[in-house]
Design an enzyme around this catalytic site. Structure first.
Site, PDB file in Angstrom:
ATOM      1  N   SER A 234       0.825  -1.197   0.000  1.00  0.00           N
ATOM      2  CA  SER A 234       0.000   0.000   0.000  1.00  0.00           C
ATOM      3  C   SER A 234       0.871   1.264   0.000  1.00  0.00           C
ATOM      4  CB  SER A 234      -0.966  -0.044   1.191  1.00  0.00           C
ATOM      5  OG  SER A 234      -1.994   0.906   1.065  1.00  0.00           O
ATOM      6  N   ASP A 327      -8.361  -5.054  -6.497  1.00  0.00           N
ATOM      7  CA  ASP A 327      -7.985  -4.041  -5.505  1.00  0.00           C
ATOM      8  C   ASP A 327      -8.918  -2.838  -5.651  1.00  0.00           C
ATOM      9  OD1 ASP A 327      -6.777  -2.112  -3.930  1.00  0.00           O
ATOM     10  OD2 ASP A 327      -4.766  -2.413  -4.750  1.00  0.00           O
ATOM     11  N   HIS A 361      -6.809  -5.714  -1.989  1.00  0.00           N
ATOM     12  CA  HIS A 361      -5.664  -4.854  -1.668  1.00  0.00           C
ATOM     13  C   HIS A 361      -4.734  -5.473  -0.631  1.00  0.00           C
ATOM     14  CE1 HIS A 361      -3.538  -1.043  -1.527  1.00  0.00           C
ATOM     15  NE2 HIS A 361      -3.658  -1.001  -0.214  1.00  0.00           N
TER      16      HIS A 361
END
Length: 418
Positions: A234, A327, A361
């Protein structure tokens, strides 16, 4: 006699567990549930319905779930599909050294689908999931500005060294570092905001801080020379990619679902200042659950300002991009593809991308519970991560293998031990 057997009942959290129910009447419909509490007493549960075979057995390696939280043959489905009873909670093990996650498996001889109906299970089994293997040591790190925890495998070393970065969650997250140390890597779980005397909020990406951490790790007597790896996810993957581009100490980088440009906060390194691209907040979408979807706010099509794009062609080491195609936090596959295209346009073949259809994600170590959305304390709202539970679980198993293979290939030199 009815029995529920889980083997091994005591193992590392990234190891599979074989689950069997025996002693049932032939063709009996049963419910198997999994229940666990985190260190804050948040409850996570999963369940699946099965039909016993003619021998009165249900073997999750072979039996197909008829319904529940998943369908089909998924031996670790009960673990991967654990869901919070209270919405938007994420299961993260904090104390990775002193206690396991204790998952209770229960067997019922009927279809138990109503939470309000409470009947005692016919059989139960506790499974202990550890995050640090025998002999792994943890050192609290407060060296110069560097704050974190260093996990060392058993033995004399030297070991391949890795810096582990999480994203906007902040603080110090250790579970991935401790598991990698259990597999023979020396891993520094590095905090960079919202921890001890570090900045309480992230206002800039100070690459000098991360270089200080890299130098600290390389100076440790148990760390193999001449370079280190980075594993990042991330916002951490944005920083990880910047480290790969600018720091000569970094020779192998794993970027999990991160952008290929500087967003939201400026990047500073020595005399260099890269002003960020701003998130297009007007493109936020809200899921039916109320969680915010940021996928379209990081539009790589609008990355027309070269200084803001990370110069991946300058990276001296190898880069592995891991992306979930579902994601919902950012268009991570597009960002990784842009970085790969840029490498190729400069005649570089140092990048590789693993794209996982259906994965979201938060791609974490194997059998970590799937997290579709969770609360973000900075936003004051839940964030949507996306993904399909079963596809996401498969991505976690495969990518974990590939991550270790990647680091072994590019960090191990003659004389290194693993």
């Amino acid at each position: 006699m009815l029995q529920l057997i889980a083997t091994p009942s005591n193992a590392l959290a990234d190891e599979p567990v074989s689950i069997r129910a025996i002693g049932l009447p032939p063709s009996q419909i049963v419910t198997i549930t999994a229940t666990v509490k985190d260190e804050k007493e948040n409850l996570f549960q999963s369940k699946a319905f099965y039909k016993a075979n003619e021998a009165g057995e249900v073997d999750l390696e072979q039996a197909s779930a008829l319904g529940g939280d998943y369908v089909g043959v998924h031996p670790m489905g009960l673990f991967c599909c654990l869901k919070p009873k209270r919405a938007f909670q994420r299961l993260i093990k904090k104390d990775v050294m002193n206690s396991p996650l204790c998952i209770c498996l229960d067997l019922y001889d009927s279809v138990c689908w109503l939470e309000t109906v409470r009947i005692p299970p016919k059989a139960s089994q506790i499974v202990h999931r550890w995050f640090a293997g025998p002999g792994v040591k943890r050192e609290q790190i407060r060296e110069g500005r560097v704050r974190g925890a260093l996990f060392l495998p058993p033995g004399k070393g030297p070991f391949p060294g890795i810096i582990d970065l999480f994203g906007s969650i902040g603080g110090l997250v250790e579970f991935r570092a401790s598991l990698l140390a259990s597999r023979g890597f020396a891993v520094l779980a590095l905090a960079y905001f919202a921890y001890e005397d570090l900045p309480k909020v992230l206002l800039e990406e100070d690459l000098d801080y991360f270089e200080e951490a890299a130098n600290f790790l390389l100076a440790h007597p148990k760390i193999q020379q001449p370079g280190i790896g980075v594993i990042s996810v991330s916002k951490g993957a944005e920083i990880g990619l910047a480290m790969a581009c600018y720091l000569k100490q970094v020779v192998a980088t794993v970027c999990i679902n991160g952008p290929s440009a500087i967003f939201d906060f400026p990047l500073k390194y020595r005399d260099l200042v890269v002003t960020p691209m701003r998130l297009a907040f007007e493109k936020i979408q809200f899921h039916g659950s109320g969680a915010a979807c940021f996928r379209h706010c990081w539009d790589p099509q609008n990355m027309l300002n070269p200084p803001k794009i990370l110069p991946v062609e300058k990276a001296q080491g190898k880069i592995l991009f891991i992306v979930g195609e579902n994601d919902q936090c950012l268009a991570s596959k597009l960002h990784a593809q842009r970085a790969m295209d840029r490498l190729r346009s400069h005649g570089r073949s140092s990048g590789r991308m693993l794209a996982y259809p259906g994965a979201g994600h938060l791609i974490e170590p194997p059998y970590s519970p799937f997290c579709f959305a969770c609360w973000d304390s900075v936003l004051g709202k839940p964030m949507l991560w996306g993904g399909d539970p079963i596809a996401h679980a498969a991505a976690q198993v495969h990518s974990w293998r590939e991550i270790q293979k990647f680091f072994r290939q590019h960090l191990l030199q003659s004389g290194g031990k693993l």
